[in-house]
Design an enzyme around this catalytic site. Structure first.
Site, mmCIF file in Angstrom:
data_model
loop_
_atom_site.group_PDB
_atom_site.id
_atom_site.type_symbol
_atom_site.label_atom_id
_atom_site.label_comp_id
_atom_site.label_asym_id
_atom_site.label_seq_id
_atom_site.Cartn_x
_atom_site.Cartn_y
_atom_site.Cartn_z
ATOM 1 N N TYR A 154 0.837 -1.209 0.000
ATOM 2 C CA TYR A 154 0.000 0.000 0.000
ATOM 3 C C TYR A 154 0.872 1.258 0.000
ATOM 4 O O TYR A 154 0.667 2.171 -0.811
ATOM 5 C CB TYR A 154 -0.896 -0.031 1.238
ATOM 6 C CG TYR A 154 -1.692 1.232 1.486
ATOM 7 C CD1 TYR A 154 -2.748 1.586 0.661
ATOM 8 C CD2 TYR A 154 -1.391 2.063 2.568
ATOM 9 C CE1 TYR A 154 -3.487 2.747 0.899
ATOM 10 C CE2 TYR A 154 -2.118 3.211 2.815
ATOM 11 C CZ TYR A 154 -3.168 3.553 1.973
ATOM 12 O OH TYR A 154 -3.884 4.699 2.208
ATOM 13 N N ALA A 155 1.856 1.312 0.896
ATOM 14 C CA ALA A 155 2.666 2.526 1.032
ATOM 15 C C ALA A 155 3.470 2.795 -0.238
ATOM 16 O O ALA A 155 3.583 3.946 -0.680
ATOM 17 C CB ALA A 155 3.593 2.400 2.241
#
Ligand SMILES: NC(=O)c1ccc[n+]([C@@H]2O[C@H](COP(=O)([O-])OP(=O)(O)OC[C@H]3O[C@@H](n4cnc5c(N)ncnc54)[C@H](OP(=O)(O)O)[C@@H]3O)[C@@H](O)[C@H]2O)c1
Length: 248
Positions: A154-155
């Site tokens: 996600y990051a």
């Protein structure tokens, strides 16, 4: 802020930060195109905006590939004539230890969080540039700017979005299109609370200056600022709206 006469397309506006942003922009005069996959929630957002005297339409779209993005851009231009403001807010979170992440989950996260904004901008920014006027705001996250265990997929997808923000500012800014991003900290949306719990979100902020998670409207107001003429000299910025977490 005055969005009178502006058409704003907001992805992921059927819930959470996107919904509150849609409501806020409509309250300040924008004709809002509420997008998402869930027709029922989308219609509810539109009805709420109209009941308050605002102007909105729902455009259903599943944003995972170029075709879906181009179809949404075409539908937006057809229903409203043009798009002046694009808010790339729709996203999914894939979390877990790197060795446990399925390839399908990796691909899906990058499809929604990176590929979809990429092809939506490709479909809409040229017309903005041709008119010499347009605004794009990408919704990122604070964890795109520092390392956290379990957030690698996600990051990193949002870190890619941050860099796209700067590339697009360079590419389209000289032709009148401002491109910026907001990087929220933990925010009390229904989905985030269901996933992490209120205590879990607060815990992520235990060392941040604000010492609490955000309310969705606190993120929406940062998005609206960047979308507004008040930010007319701001290009290529990643604005942290994270209670100071990434600064300390
Ligand atoms: N909440 C937080 O703590 C937090 C923190 C930092 C950053 N953010 C970022 O802020 C943004 C909004 O977060 P949120 O918590 O408000 O999210 P949310 O309530 O889960 O809303 C996500 C939205 O994205 C849409 N969406 C998801 N997958 C889609 C797809 N494949 N195609 C089209 N639409 C899709 C959903 O609509 P449908 O279900 O109708 O498709 C929904 O409207 C995201 O970019 C997120 O990464 C959130």
């Amino acid at each position: 802020m005055n969005f009178g006469g502006k058409v704003a397309l907001i992805t992921g506006a059927t819930s959470g930060i996107g919904e509150v942003t849609a409501t806020l922009l409509a309250r300040h005069g924008a004709h809002v195109l509420v997008s998402g996959r869930d027709q029922q929630r989308g219609n509810r957002v539109v009805e709420t905006i109209r009941a308050a005297g605002g102007s909105a339409d729902f455009l259903s779209a599943a944003l995972v590939d170029a075709q879906g993005c181009r179809a949404l851009a075409a539908a937006a231009s057809e229903i409203a004539g043009r798009v002046d403001i694009l808010i790339n807010n729709a996203a999914v979170g894939t979390f877990g230890r790197t060795e446990k992440i399925a390839e399908t989950d990796f691909d899906y996260c990058y499809a929604v969080n990176v590929k979809a904004p990429f092809y939506l901008v490709g479909a809409l920014a040229p017309a903005m540039a041709a008119r010499g006027d347009g605004v794009i705001v990408n919704v990122s996250t604070m964890v795109a700017s520092f390392g956290t265990a379990g957030s690698a997929v996600y990051a990193s997808s949002k870190a890619a979005l941050n860099h796209l923000t700067k590339c697009w500012a360079a590419e389209y800014g000289p032709r009148g299109v401002r491109v910026n991003a907001v990087a929220p900290g933990p925010t009390l949306t229904d989905n985030a609370v269901a996933q992490f719990g209120e205590d879990g979100l607060a815990q992520m902020m235990s060392h941040a200056p604000a010492r609490r998670a955000a309310a969705p409207h606190e993120i929406a107001s940062a998005i609206a600022f960047l979308a507004s003429d008040e930010a007319r000299f701001v290009h290529g910025a990643i604005l942290p709206a994270d209670g100071g977490r990434s600064a300390s």
